[in-house]
Scaffold this active site. Structure first.
Site, PDB file in Angstrom:
ATOM      1  N   ASN A 216     -34.343   1.902  -1.748  1.00 37.27           N
ATOM      2  CA  ASN A 216     -34.776   1.581  -3.111  1.00 37.27           C
ATOM      3  C   ASN A 216     -34.237   0.197  -3.510  1.00 37.27           C
ATOM      4  O   ASN A 216     -33.569  -0.461  -2.721  1.00 37.27           O
ATOM      5  CB  ASN A 216     -34.354   2.669  -4.101  1.00 37.27           C
ATOM      6  CG  ASN A 216     -32.847   2.812  -4.174  1.00 37.27           C
ATOM      7  OD1 ASN A 216     -32.157   1.896  -4.602  1.00 37.27           O
ATOM      8  ND2 ASN A 216     -32.333   3.965  -3.718  1.00 37.27           N
ATOM      9  N   ASP A 285     -33.208  10.896  -3.487  1.00 40.28           N
ATOM     10  CA  ASP A 285     -33.279  12.335  -3.777  1.00 40.28           C
ATOM     11  C   ASP A 285     -33.749  13.117  -2.553  1.00 40.28           C
ATOM     12  O   ASP A 285     -33.465  14.297  -2.424  1.00 40.28           O
ATOM     13  CB  ASP A 285     -34.235  12.582  -4.950  1.00 40.28           C
ATOM     14  CG  ASP A 285     -33.614  12.106  -6.262  1.00 40.28           C
ATOM     15  OD1 ASP A 285     -32.408  12.363  -6.463  1.00 40.28           O
ATOM     16  OD2 ASP A 285     -34.316  11.456  -7.055  1.00 40.28           O
ATOM     17  N   LYS A 295     -38.628   4.276  18.189  1.00 39.67           N
ATOM     18  CA  LYS A 295     -39.503   3.704  17.160  1.00 39.67           C
ATOM     19  C   LYS A 295     -40.853   4.420  17.126  1.00 39.67           C
ATOM     20  O   LYS A 295     -41.494   4.576  18.168  1.00 39.67           O
ATOM     21  CB  LYS A 295     -39.698   2.215  17.454  1.00 39.67           C
ATOM     22  CG  LYS A 295     -40.476   1.516  16.382  1.00 39.67           C
ATOM     23  CD  LYS A 295     -40.674   0.046  16.704  1.00 39.67           C
ATOM     24  CE  LYS A 295     -41.669  -0.543  15.718  1.00 39.67           C
ATOM     25  NZ  LYS A 295     -42.178  -1.817  16.157  1.00 39.67           N
ATOM     26  N   ASP A 313     -27.290  16.636  -4.681  1.00 38.69           N
ATOM     27  CA  ASP A 313     -26.968  15.763  -5.810  1.00 38.69           C
ATOM     28  C   ASP A 313     -25.455  15.514  -5.781  1.00 38.69           C
ATOM     29  O   ASP A 313     -24.661  16.428  -6.023  1.00 38.69           O
ATOM     30  CB  ASP A 313     -27.399  16.434  -7.117  1.00 38.69           C
ATOM     31  CG  ASP A 313     -27.302  15.482  -8.284  1.00 38.69           C
ATOM     32  OD1 ASP A 313     -26.280  14.777  -8.397  1.00 38.69           O
ATOM     33  OD2 ASP A 313     -28.252  15.433  -9.082  1.00 38.69           O
ATOM     34  N   ILE A 314     -25.074  14.270  -5.465  1.00 39.82           N
ATOM     35  CA  ILE A 314     -23.650  13.959  -5.242  1.00 39.82           C
ATOM     36  C   ILE A 314     -22.836  14.143  -6.520  1.00 39.82           C
ATOM     37  O   ILE A 314     -21.788  14.798  -6.520  1.00 39.82           O
ATOM     38  CB  ILE A 314     -23.495  12.499  -4.737  1.00 39.82           C
ATOM     39  CG1 ILE A 314     -24.236  12.345  -3.408  1.00 39.82           C
ATOM     40  CG2 ILE A 314     -22.027  12.114  -4.599  1.00 39.82           C
ATOM     41  CD1 ILE A 314     -24.344  10.917  -2.903  1.00 39.82           C
ATOM     42  N   PHE A 331     -25.150   7.757 -14.153  1.00 37.75           N
ATOM     43  CA  PHE A 331     -26.126   6.813 -14.678  1.00 37.75           C
ATOM     44  C   PHE A 331     -27.483   7.508 -14.677  1.00 37.75           C
ATOM     45  O   PHE A 331     -27.678   8.506 -13.975  1.00 37.75           O
ATOM     46  CB  PHE A 331     -26.186   5.557 -13.800  1.00 37.75           C
ATOM     47  CG  PHE A 331     -25.265   4.463 -14.253  1.00 37.75           C
ATOM     48  CD1 PHE A 331     -23.888   4.626 -14.158  1.00 37.75           C
ATOM     49  CD2 PHE A 331     -25.765   3.277 -14.783  1.00 37.75           C
ATOM     50  CE1 PHE A 331     -23.026   3.619 -14.577  1.00 37.75           C
ATOM     51  CE2 PHE A 331     -24.918   2.266 -15.201  1.00 37.75           C
ATOM     52  CZ  PHE A 331     -23.553   2.426 -15.097  1.00 37.75           C
ATOM     53  N   LYS A 345     -29.988  15.111 -17.985  1.00 37.70           N
ATOM     54  CA  LYS A 345     -29.078  14.855 -16.854  1.00 37.70           C
ATOM     55  C   LYS A 345     -27.629  15.126 -17.256  1.00 37.70           C
ATOM     56  O   LYS A 345     -26.838  15.624 -16.457  1.00 37.70           O
ATOM     57  CB  LYS A 345     -29.236  13.421 -16.336  1.00 37.70           C
ATOM     58  CG  LYS A 345     -30.513  13.268 -15.531  1.00 37.70           C
ATOM     59  CD  LYS A 345     -30.804  11.869 -15.057  1.00 37.70           C
ATOM     60  CE  LYS A 345     -32.169  11.865 -14.362  1.00 37.70           C
ATOM     61  NZ  LYS A 345     -32.691  10.564 -14.045  1.00 37.70           N
ATOM     62  N   LYS A 349     -26.198  18.074 -14.891  1.00 36.52           N
ATOM     63  CA  LYS A 349     -25.221  17.639 -13.888  1.00 36.52           C
ATOM     64  C   LYS A 349     -23.792  17.878 -14.360  1.00 36.52           C
ATOM     65  O   LYS A 349     -22.843  17.565 -13.630  1.00 36.52           O
ATOM     66  CB  LYS A 349     -25.437  16.159 -13.549  1.00 36.52           C
ATOM     67  CG  LYS A 349     -26.806  15.888 -12.901  1.00 36.52           C
ATOM     68  CD  LYS A 349     -27.000  14.415 -12.586  1.00 36.52           C
ATOM     69  CE  LYS A 349     -28.432  14.109 -12.178  1.00 36.52           C
ATOM     70  NZ  LYS A 349     -28.582  13.717 -10.790  1.00 36.52           N
TER      71      LYS A 349
HETATM   72  O1  PMT Z   1     -27.549  -1.680  -8.222  1.00 32.35           O
HETATM   73  P1  PMT Z   1     -28.215  -2.555  -9.279  1.00 32.35           P
HETATM   74  O2  PMT Z   1     -29.307  -3.411  -8.707  1.00 32.35           O
HETATM   75  O3  PMT Z   1     -27.192  -3.321 -10.080  1.00 32.35           O
HETATM   76  O4  PMT Z   1     -28.954  -1.590 -10.308  1.00 32.35           O
HETATM   77  C1  PMT Z   1     -28.215  -0.746 -11.129  1.00 32.35           C
HETATM   78  C2  PMT Z   1     -28.841   0.635 -11.213  1.00 32.35           C
HETATM   79  C3  PMT Z   1     -30.214   0.557 -11.876  1.00 32.35           C
HETATM   80  C4  PMT Z   1     -28.992   1.249  -9.805  1.00 32.35           C
HETATM   81  C5  PMT Z   1     -27.826   1.505 -12.051  1.00 32.35           C
HETATM   82  O5  PMT Z   1     -27.647   0.924 -13.301  1.00 32.35           O
HETATM   83  C6  PMT Z   1     -28.343   2.927 -12.206  1.00 32.35           C
HETATM   84  O6  PMT Z   1     -29.077   3.247 -13.113  1.00 32.35           O
HETATM   85  N1  PMT Z   1     -27.889   3.818 -11.288  1.00 32.35           N
HETATM   86  C7  PMT Z   1     -28.393   5.190 -11.168  1.00 32.35           C
HETATM   87  C8  PMT Z   1     -29.692   5.168 -10.461  1.00 32.35           C
HETATM   88  C9  PMT Z   1     -30.272   6.567 -10.246  1.00 32.35           C
HETATM   89  O7  PMT Z   1     -30.442   6.952  -9.128  1.00 32.35           O
HETATM   90  O8  PMT Z   1     -30.457   7.260 -11.311  1.00 32.35           O
HETATM   91  P2  PMT Z   1     -31.003   8.798 -11.311  1.00 32.35           P
HETATM   92  O9  PMT Z   1     -31.457   9.001 -12.695  1.00 32.35           O
HETATM   93  O10 PMT Z   1     -31.986   9.014 -10.215  1.00 32.35           O
HETATM   94  O11 PMT Z   1     -29.708   9.653 -10.996  1.00 32.35           O
HETATM   95  C10 PMT Z   1     -28.873  10.150 -12.027  1.00 32.35           C
HETATM   96  C11 PMT Z   1     -27.436  10.200 -11.574  1.00 32.35           C
HETATM   97  O12 PMT Z   1     -27.308  11.113 -10.472  1.00 32.35           O
HETATM   98  C12 PMT Z   1     -26.886   8.870 -11.089  1.00 32.35           C
HETATM   99  O13 PMT Z   1     -25.542   8.780 -11.495  1.00 32.35           O
HETATM  100  C13 PMT Z   1     -26.976   8.988  -9.564  1.00 32.35           C
HETATM  101  O14 PMT Z   1     -25.954   8.222  -8.911  1.00 32.35           O
HETATM  102  C14 PMT Z   1     -26.731  10.465  -9.371  1.00 32.35           C
HETATM  103  N2  PMT Z   1     -27.377  11.034  -8.156  1.00 32.35           N
HETATM  104  C15 PMT Z   1     -28.723  11.045  -8.022  1.00 32.35           C
HETATM  105  C16 PMT Z   1     -29.277  11.653  -6.893  1.00 32.35           C
HETATM  106  C17 PMT Z   1     -28.424  12.222  -5.943  1.00 32.35           C
HETATM  107  N3  PMT Z   1     -28.904  12.822  -4.851  1.00 32.35           N
HETATM  108  N4  PMT Z   1     -27.096  12.187  -6.113  1.00 32.35           N
HETATM  109  C18 PMT Z   1     -26.553  11.602  -7.198  1.00 32.35           C
HETATM  110  O15 PMT Z   1     -25.322  11.554  -7.349  1.00 32.35           O
END
Ligand code: PMT
Length: 408
Positions: A216, A285, A295, A313-314, A331, A345, A349
């Site tokens: 991503n 995800d 390949k 989900d970590i 975030f 969220k 979470k």
């Molecule tokens: O890295 P940059 O280019 O500076 O950009 C910053 C950012 C946009 C990546 C950052 O500000 C941000 O928003 N990070 C979270 C991105 C994200 O995956 O959001 P989400 O809404 O999909 O996930 C929600 C939360 O669950 C996040 O804290 C994520 O780290 C966590 N997560 C999600 C999926 C997963 N399998 N495990 C997780 O821990």
């Protein structure tokens, strides 16, 4: 020093280079002096075309350094002494030329020579000012990125009509914004002393075969800024990062991973010793159910289907194994229904705080140097933070975390 007067008694080295915005540095100088700072001004010869040395001398009641060979004290070397005795160094305005010199380490006048002698531990703030084409030029962007990687705080430029009548980014940050940024850098130093902080950053890469992966747009900038800000405030920081082009912020323990499964394993290992956990990583995800050993070959005209299986989900795994007193922040990268998705969220979470960013904005979220986030708290309160550098955003977030932790 109190939190209300973080600048009182601080030695500020104010570097002024040759931009029309130099007239604003007289105002900045006056504001800093009124807040009790001991301001030492160093000007380039170009800066003196825009603002007089006498103005700065009157505002600071100190002599202004304009010449490398001007040595007021025979027992000390002025540029080394100034650089090493300052609590903070601020360059405002910083022209494209000055930024380029800083990036490559040129020291050919009093200001650039001072800047090269600034100790690593001294905070350095740069407020660029230039024409928008000069700002957007890959050379300038590369130089700014170099400085950022070294831990220099770069203030965002404003948008508007520039001195050359072009319209765009490039206006120097206003003096009050610069003072706020300086205050922020001082006021909370040390409030994370004794705390261990785990930050996740960057994307994850989920391999399909030895050469391809699902990834991503995350650059890691937001997570690295959080790690950098936490170290500055006294924390011991472990940064678990997916693949990025960023250098480790000084003083941070960096653990590099590729996949979500590796990130989960490293986080679970580190988390029990941490007081604060911040999940800024953009974790995939899903991952491919099977990774090909060799390949995958293209077959003309044949569609392929890739089966994806969910990653754990970590951040949710970390909250479900939470140690006593641990504060856990997630975030939320959203493009629509930001408020509702962030609130969902927060609950699903089990988080103490969710930081949402609207990643559909060009100046926020993925792979830009600025962010505009909203903090969402249990109970429904929320707070919008302004568009600012990712480092300033990180500092704001840490300030709110420290306050919330002090109330439990
Ligand atoms: O890295 P940059 O280019 O500076 O950009 C910053 C950012 C946009 C990546 C950052 O500000 C941000 O928003 N990070 C979270 C991105 C994200 O995956 O959001 P989400 O809404 O999909 O996930 C929600 C939360 O669950 C996040 O804290 C994520 O780290 C966590 N997560 C999600 C999926 C997963 N399998 N495990 C997780 O821990």
């Amino acid at each position: 020093m109190t939190d209300n007067a973080p600048l009182a008694g601080k030695r500020v080295l104010l570097g002024v280079s040759g931009s029309i915005a130099a007239y604003k540095s007289a105002d900045l100088c006056s504001r800093l002096s009124k807040l009790g700072a001991e301001v030492h001004v160093v000007m380039t010869s170009s800066a003196m075309h825009f603002v007089g040395e006498a103005t700065m001398r009157a505002l600071t009641r100190r002599s202004v350094m304009t010449d490398l060979f001007d040595e007021p004290h025979s027992d000390r070397i002025a540029h080394i002494d100034l650089a090493q005795s300052s609590d903070i160094v601020v360059v405002a305005p910083a022209t494209a030329n000055l930024i380029a010199k800083m990036a490559v380490g040129i020291a050919d006048d009093i200001l650039t020579t001072c800047l090269l002698a600034v100790p690593k531990s001294t905070p350095l703030l740069v407020a660029p000012a230039m024409n928008s084409l000069m700002l957007e030029h890959p050379a300038t962007q590369h130089n700014l990125a170099t400085l950022r990687d070294r831990g220099v705080e770069i203030l965002a430029t404003g948008y508007g009509v520039l001195a050359c009548q072009d319209v765009g980014y490039g206006k120097m940050a206003e003096p009050d914004e610069i003072v706020t940024a300086i205050n922020l850098m001082f006021s909370n130093r040390g409030d994370f002393c004794g705390k261990r902080v785990l930050v996740t950053a960057g994307p994850t890469r989920e391999p399909l075969d030895p050469v391809r992966y699902i990834g991503n747009r995350s650059s890691g900038k937001m997570g690295y800024a959080l790690a950098q800000a936490a170290v500055r405030r006294g924390a011991s920081v472990i940064l678990v990062s997916g693949p990025t082009a960023l250098a480790s912020p000084p003083g941070v323990e960096l653990v590099r991973v590729q996949t979500a499964e590796q990130m989960l394993a490293e986080c679970m290992k580190a988390a029990p010793d941490c007081n604060v956990i911040i999940g800024a990583a953009a974790v995939a995800d899903y991952r491919p159910a099977k990774v090909a050993d060799s390949k995958m070959k293209r077959q003309s005209g044949v569609s392929i289907t890739i089966e994806l299986v969910p990653n754990e989900d970590i951040i949710a795994a970390l909250t479900s194994h939470r140690s006593p007193g641990q504060f856990i922040v997630g975030f939320a990268a959203e493009t629509d229904n930001v408020e509702q998705n962030a609130a969902r969220k927060l609950t699903s979470k089990g988080l103490d705080l969710v930081v949402s960013n609207d990643v559909s904005r060009p100046d926020a979220g993925f792979d830009v140097d600025t962010n505009a986030v909203t903090l969402h708290w249990p109970g429904g309160n929320s707070e919008d933070l302004p568009l600012q550098s990712k480092l300033a955003t990180a500092d704001h977030i840490l300030t709110r975390i420290a306050a919330a932790m002090s109330h439990v």
